[in-house]
Design a protein around this motif. Structure first.
Motif, mmCIF file in Angstrom:
data_model
loop_
_atom_site.group_PDB
_atom_site.id
_atom_site.type_symbol
_atom_site.label_atom_id
_atom_site.label_comp_id
_atom_site.label_asym_id
_atom_site.label_seq_id
_atom_site.Cartn_x
_atom_site.Cartn_y
_atom_site.Cartn_z
ATOM 1 N N GLU A 1 43.711 -19.065 1.011
ATOM 2 C CA GLU A 1 43.054 -18.150 2.068
ATOM 3 C C GLU A 1 44.227 -16.952 2.483
ATOM 4 O O GLU A 1 43.900 -16.100 3.321
ATOM 5 N N ILE A 2 45.403 -17.273 2.441
ATOM 6 C CA ILE A 2 46.608 -16.584 3.176
ATOM 7 C C ILE A 2 47.185 -15.563 2.285
ATOM 8 O O ILE A 2 47.600 -15.594 1.048
ATOM 9 N N ASP A 3 47.173 -14.343 2.579
ATOM 10 C CA ASP A 3 47.867 -13.329 2.079
ATOM 11 C C ASP A 3 49.150 -12.962 2.732
ATOM 12 O O ASP A 3 48.998 -12.394 3.587
ATOM 13 N N LEU A 4 50.292 -13.093 1.874
ATOM 14 C CA LEU A 4 51.598 -12.837 2.478
ATOM 15 C C LEU A 4 51.734 -11.301 2.272
ATOM 16 O O LEU A 4 51.564 -10.889 1.189
ATOM 17 N N THR A 5 52.699 -10.709 3.217
ATOM 18 C CA THR A 5 53.064 -9.403 3.088
ATOM 19 C C THR A 5 54.384 -9.266 2.117
ATOM 20 O O THR A 5 54.802 -10.505 2.057
ATOM 21 N N GLU A 6 54.630 -8.082 1.654
ATOM 22 C CA GLU A 6 55.826 -7.921 0.916
ATOM 23 C C GLU A 6 57.131 -8.485 1.709
ATOM 24 O O GLU A 6 57.869 -9.029 1.001
ATOM 25 N N ASP A 7 57.046 -7.959 2.802
ATOM 26 C CA ASP A 7 57.966 -8.203 3.674
ATOM 27 C C ASP A 7 58.132 -9.970 3.795
ATOM 28 O O ASP A 7 59.356 -10.372 3.807
ATOM 29 N N GLU A 8 57.333 -10.523 3.890
ATOM 30 C CA GLU A 8 57.242 -11.927 4.108
ATOM 31 C C GLU A 8 57.704 -12.553 2.755
ATOM 32 O O GLU A 8 58.407 -13.625 3.145
ATOM 33 N N LEU A 9 57.297 -12.151 1.831
ATOM 34 C CA LEU A 9 57.609 -12.847 0.479
ATOM 35 C C LEU A 9 59.077 -12.425 0.273
ATOM 36 O O LEU A 9 59.792 -13.461 -0.368
ATOM 37 N N GLU A 10 59.532 -11.408 0.767
ATOM 38 C CA GLU A 10 61.191 -11.307 0.660
ATOM 39 C C GLU A 10 61.794 -11.926 1.477
ATOM 40 O O GLU A 10 63.007 -12.789 1.092
ATOM 41 N N ARG A 11 61.316 -12.542 2.561
ATOM 42 C CA ARG A 11 62.024 -13.149 3.612
ATOM 43 C C ARG A 11 62.173 -14.747 3.123
ATOM 44 O O ARG A 11 63.100 -15.450 3.107
ATOM 45 N N ILE A 12 61.022 -15.339 2.140
ATOM 46 C CA ILE A 12 60.974 -16.493 1.784
ATOM 47 C C ILE A 12 61.877 -16.533 0.529
ATOM 48 O O ILE A 12 62.489 -17.555 0.347
ATOM 49 N N GLU A 13 61.828 -15.475 -0.534
ATOM 50 C CA GLU A 13 62.702 -15.435 -1.578
ATOM 51 C C GLU A 13 64.347 -15.488 -0.898
ATOM 52 O O GLU A 13 65.202 -16.104 -1.723
ATOM 53 N N GLU A 14 64.713 -15.227 0.053
ATOM 54 C CA GLU A 14 66.249 -15.174 0.648
ATOM 55 C C GLU A 14 66.406 -16.749 1.162
ATOM 56 O O GLU A 14 67.672 -16.859 1.474
ATOM 57 N N LEU A 15 65.404 -17.446 1.109
ATOM 58 C CA LEU A 15 65.645 -19.108 1.520
ATOM 59 C C LEU A 15 66.321 -19.789 0.393
ATOM 60 O O LEU A 15 66.648 -21.075 0.498
ATOM 61 N N ASP A 16 66.288 -19.206 -0.975
ATOM 62 C CA ASP A 16 66.731 -20.152 -1.994
ATOM 63 C C ASP A 16 68.274 -20.483 -1.878
ATOM 64 O O ASP A 16 69.207 -19.427 -1.568
ATOM 65 N N ARG A 17 68.504 -21.731 -1.989
ATOM 66 C CA ARG A 17 69.869 -22.320 -1.764
ATOM 67 C C ARG A 17 69.978 -23.184 -2.886
ATOM 68 O O ARG A 17 71.329 -23.844 -2.799
ATOM 69 N N GLY A 18 69.553 -23.087 -4.007
ATOM 70 C CA GLY A 18 69.887 -24.125 -5.077
ATOM 71 C C GLY A 18 69.776 -25.529 -5.021
ATOM 72 O O GLY A 18 70.410 -26.346 -5.583
ATOM 73 N N GLU A 19 68.743 -25.990 -4.010
ATOM 74 C CA GLU A 19 68.989 -27.093 -3.571
ATOM 75 C C GLU A 19 67.779 -28.134 -4.282
ATOM 76 O O GLU A 19 66.448 -28.144 -4.042
ATOM 77 N N ARG A 20 68.340 -28.944 -5.290
ATOM 78 C CA ARG A 20 67.391 -29.673 -5.942
ATOM 79 C C ARG A 20 67.112 -30.999 -5.387
ATOM 80 O O ARG A 20 68.093 -31.518 -4.947
ATOM 81 N N LEU A 21 66.037 -31.485 -5.194
ATOM 82 C CA LEU A 21 65.632 -32.801 -4.405
ATOM 83 C C LEU A 21 65.299 -33.755 -5.353
ATOM 84 O O LEU A 21 65.430 -34.889 -5.095
#
Length: 266
Positions: free
Chosen positions: A236-256
């Motif tokens: 039910e959640i629609d994220l904005t383009e800005d929010e999606l871009e902010r999440i994309e910036e969280l990538d740090r190559g962290e395999r768990l």
């Protein structure tokens, strides 16, 4: 909502055992999930089958996936253990059968034709692979006669796997994301919690909404209790383009998951 015919979100069952597994899968199905993911390695196919029988949901409405254990990837073992999986699940066929890891008994020239064979026999509607590299994915495409429907890999905001997701998308292969909430680590991320607050949601729900927004990606979170419905309501959640871009910036190559299992990079 589905990607390439695979309903999302799916419901992951890794780590689910016994009566708790049955209860959680029944709950998921009756909440609205129509994609259930299991594996020979999880040792819970019998419980998943019991849940399919108990839930007030038509079997034909459920997209059921399982995976062949890495030690069972010799051709004869693929054929034999697939039949055993179906017996445990209580079904005539699954919708998707994966190669779980390209390690141990995996031999592309032997394993992949056996996967074609079980599909031709009607034991699975589709075949997939899991934990492959870009190179191994391309090799599998060249050997298999069956199209690869899905590639299941670890994906979450801190390990976004853009190269693999793009390589899959280029060939109409859906990326199925396991560990989609980074084992709960998303709950501690300031960006995700801030975005969540603006939607009156949780960081987990926002993370799953991000997965849904990615083209060709299906997440398979695992959950129990109230979290089953909470995860599903992320649709039910629609994220904005800005929010999606902010999440994309969280990538740090962290395999768990299995960070030291480099052997599959052959």
């Amino acid at each position: 909502m589905a990607a390439n015919g695979i309903p999302q979100p799916g419901f992951g069952t890794s780590g689910h055992e016994g009566d708790s597994c049955v209860e959680s899968v029944v709950d998921a199905l009756e909440t609205g999930y129509r994609h259930i993911d299991t594996a020979q390695m999880y040792d819970n196919e019998t419980e998943v089958g019991t849940a399919l029988e108990q839930a007030d949901v038509d079997r034909d409405d459920v997209f059921l996936a399982t995976k062949v254990h890495p030690s069972n990837l010799a051709a004869d073992d693929v054929r034999e253990t697939t039949e055993e999986s179906l017996e445990r699940l209580g079904v005539d066929r699954v919708d998707l059968l994966y190669v779980h890891w390209p390690i141990d008994a995996y031999d592309p020239e032997e394993t992949l034709p056996a996967m074609d064979e079980v599909r031709e026999r009607g034991l699975t509607r589709h075949v997939g692979v899991s934990n492959f590299t870009v190179e191994l994915l391309e090799e599998a495409r060249e050997i298999l006669e069956s199209p690869i429907l899905a590639h299941q890999i670890e994906v979450h905001p801190f390990f976004q796997q853009d190269e693999l997701v793009s390589a899959a998308r280029d060939h109409d292969v859906t990326t199925v994301a396991y560990c989609p909430i980074a084992k709960g680590d998303v709950l501690d991320d300031g960006t995700l919690t801030e975005i969540a607050d603006s939607h009156n949601a949780t960081a987990v729900q926002v993370t799953l909404a991000w997965h849904t927004a990615r083209d060709g990606v299906v997440a398979i979170p695992k959950a129990t209790g109230d979290h089953v419905a909470e995860n599903y309501s992320s649709l039910e959640i629609d994220l904005t383009e800005d929010e999606l871009e902010r999440i994309e910036e969280l990538d740090r190559g962290e395999r768990l998951v299995d960070p030291d299992r480099a052997a599959w990079n052959r």
